[in-house]
Each structure stands twice: as C-alpha cells, then as structure tokens.
Design a protein around this motif. Sequence first.
Motif, PDB file in Angstrom:
ATOM      1  N   PHE A  60       9.260 -12.213  18.424  1.00 36.70           N
ATOM      2  CA  PHE A  60       8.643 -13.271  18.369  1.00 36.70           C
ATOM      3  C   PHE A  60       7.071 -13.386  19.522  1.00 36.70           C
ATOM      4  CE2 PHE A  60      12.431 -15.152  16.846  1.00 36.70           C
ATOM      5  CZ  PHE A  60      11.718 -15.106  15.396  1.00 36.70           C
ATOM      6  N   PHE A  61       5.968 -13.266  18.952  1.00 39.42           N
ATOM      7  CA  PHE A  61       4.893 -12.552  20.167  1.00 39.42           C
ATOM      8  C   PHE A  61       4.143 -13.982  20.407  1.00 39.42           C
ATOM      9  CE2 PHE A  61       6.208  -8.476  18.084  1.00 39.42           C
ATOM     10  CZ  PHE A  61       6.149  -7.875  18.713  1.00 39.42           C
ATOM     11  N   GLY A  62       3.879 -13.929  22.012  1.00 37.81           N
ATOM     12  CA  GLY A  62       2.806 -14.917  22.707  1.00 37.81           C
ATOM     13  C   GLY A  62       1.824 -14.348  22.894  1.00 37.81           C
ATOM     14  N   GLN A  63       2.013 -15.576  23.780  1.00 32.76           N
ATOM     15  CA  GLN A  63       0.529 -14.984  25.480  1.00 32.76           C
ATOM     16  C   GLN A  63       0.297 -16.071  26.150  1.00 32.76           C
ATOM     17  OE1 GLN A  63      -2.711 -13.213  22.113  1.00 32.76           O
ATOM     18  NE2 GLN A  63      -2.791 -11.847  23.533  1.00 32.76           N
ATOM     19  N   CYS A  64      -0.397 -15.685  27.551  1.00 29.87           N
ATOM     20  CA  CYS A  64      -0.734 -16.867  28.142  1.00 29.87           C
ATOM     21  C   CYS A  64      -1.859 -17.243  27.320  1.00 29.87           C
ATOM     22  CB  CYS A  64      -0.675 -16.800  29.481  1.00 29.87           C
ATOM     23  SG  CYS A  64      -1.565 -17.839  30.354  1.00 29.87           S
ATOM     24  N   SER A  65      -2.155 -19.198  27.486  1.00 29.57           N
ATOM     25  CA  SER A  65      -2.807 -19.716  26.299  1.00 29.57           C
ATOM     26  C   SER A  65      -3.727 -20.734  27.306  1.00 29.57           C
ATOM     27  CB  SER A  65      -2.152 -20.655  25.524  1.00 29.57           C
ATOM     28  OG  SER A  65      -1.394 -20.130  24.316  1.00 29.57           O
ATOM     29  N   GLU A  66      -3.652 -20.430  28.826  1.00 27.16           N
ATOM     30  CA  GLU A  66      -4.934 -20.800  29.545  1.00 27.16           C
ATOM     31  C   GLU A  66      -5.790 -19.638  30.456  1.00 27.16           C
ATOM     32  OE1 GLU A  66      -5.087 -24.151  31.219  1.00 27.16           O
ATOM     33  OE2 GLU A  66      -3.513 -24.660  30.370  1.00 27.16           O
ATOM     34  N   ILE A  67      -6.870 -19.957  30.383  1.00 27.78           N
ATOM     35  CA  ILE A  67      -7.541 -19.223  31.166  1.00 27.78           C
ATOM     36  C   ILE A  67      -7.163 -19.059  32.751  1.00 27.78           C
ATOM     37  CG2 ILE A  67      -9.869 -18.320  31.381  1.00 27.78           C
ATOM     38  CD1 ILE A  67     -10.986 -19.704  29.305  1.00 27.78           C
ATOM     39  N   CYS A  68      -6.259 -18.458  33.338  1.00 29.54           N
ATOM     40  CA  CYS A  68      -5.856 -18.920  34.415  1.00 29.54           C
ATOM     41  C   CYS A  68      -6.187 -17.187  35.552  1.00 29.54           C
ATOM     42  CB  CYS A  68      -4.675 -18.398  33.910  1.00 29.54           C
ATOM     43  SG  CYS A  68      -3.880 -16.192  33.034  1.00 29.54           S
TER      44      CYS A  68
END
Length: 229
Positions: free
Chosen positions: A194-202
């Motif tokens: 299961f793939f995801g990414q950081c969802s905040e412009i950091c």
Amino acid sequence: MMMSWLDMNCQNSSTPLMEQLSFFHNNTMMILIIITMIVAYMMISIVFNTKTNRFLLENQQIELIWTIMPALTLLLIALPSLKILYMLEETLKPTLSIKSIGHQWFWSYEYSDFQNIEFDSYLAGPENSSNNFNFRLLDVDNRLTLPYLSQIRMIVTSTDVIHSWTIPSMGLKVDATPGRLNQIIFFLNRSGLFFGQCSEICGTNHSFMPIVIESISPNSFISWLKNKI
C-alpha cells in the motif's frame, strides 16, 4: 495499492474504515448526480416551455417542497458522515504500536513494543530498491511491515516541519507536527503493498518522501520480527 490512469473512483479499500469512506463517497455522488439531472431537466423545460403560470410569483406548495427536500437531502449526507467521523476517532486497544517520525525529507519508524527495531525509510532508487522492481517516486528502501487482521496504532510526529502521513487506500491521513503526538488506529484486512506520500507541502523535496506499507500474515510478521531482533 495505487491509482491507475483514468481511475475516477477511490482506490480499492484495505481497511474497514476505507470501505465506509468508499460507501459514503458513492452515496453522496449518487445524490449529487440525481440533483444535477433534476435541475438540468427543469432548466431545459423552462427554456423550451412557451406557457406561463399566473401563480408563479406565489405558490405555497412549491415553496414547501423546495424547503423540505433540501433538508432531507442534507440529512441523507450528514448522518453517514457523522458515523464515519466517530469511527475515525474511535480508540481501541491496539495489538501493535508504531511510531512514525517525519524528517526533511524521509520517514523513520520505531516499533515501540520491541527493542532495537527502528529504521529510516528513504525514497528508493534503482540501486537500493526493496525488490527487483519499484514504482518511480513511490517505493522506498525500507518498507513498513505490518500484520493484517490486527489492531495497529500509529503514532505520528515530526522533528522539523509539518508533514502528513497518508495512505489513500487505507483511508489514513495524519499530520506530523513538531512537538506533538498524533495517533490513529486502523485494521488491515488483507495482505499487499500500500503506497502513500506526504500530503503536506513540507519543503523543496516534499514529493520525494513516499510511504510503503507491506501487509503480511501474523505468522510471517513474527518470523520477520525474529530476524530483526
């Protein structure tokens, strides 16, 4: 799981929570489609209708209908939404606790219930992929291994700026805030990646800190733990 080209729906769910979110999405979209079709039909009928209504300026029946019907429609949307909100905040006794720490720009994980199991998870390149193939900008060198059919508590924080730990197919999105611990409990119901990414412009490398969960059976997870300890 990950999105594919021209995929207009949610990703296939891997948690009971995401199943409820998918049902709510489909229910709400059906209501919106019905409202859009009714309004479009009425607008087209008005444009092509040559007759006039001498009671158009005042009609108690119509006013009653267009007051009650939107209220009932909002109830059909609000009640399932409130149910899911309470499910999101429900706290159960976890089987396993994991701590996820956001850095610029990678994630690190700590298995809080065991000693000396912690690692960093960087974006995987061709030379350090976890297997013989990897998805560009989505795979990592060290995947987060979790057992399915277990209550898992994820504690999320950050060391520098605000990040967001997100797995779309699991319906999870938790902010990683410096100096604060946020938590969420989830239940994996099947194996898979299961793939995801950081969802905040950091920061400048925000798009290069993916998240990968490898869901395996409890017996395989115990064997994995023995190799790590």
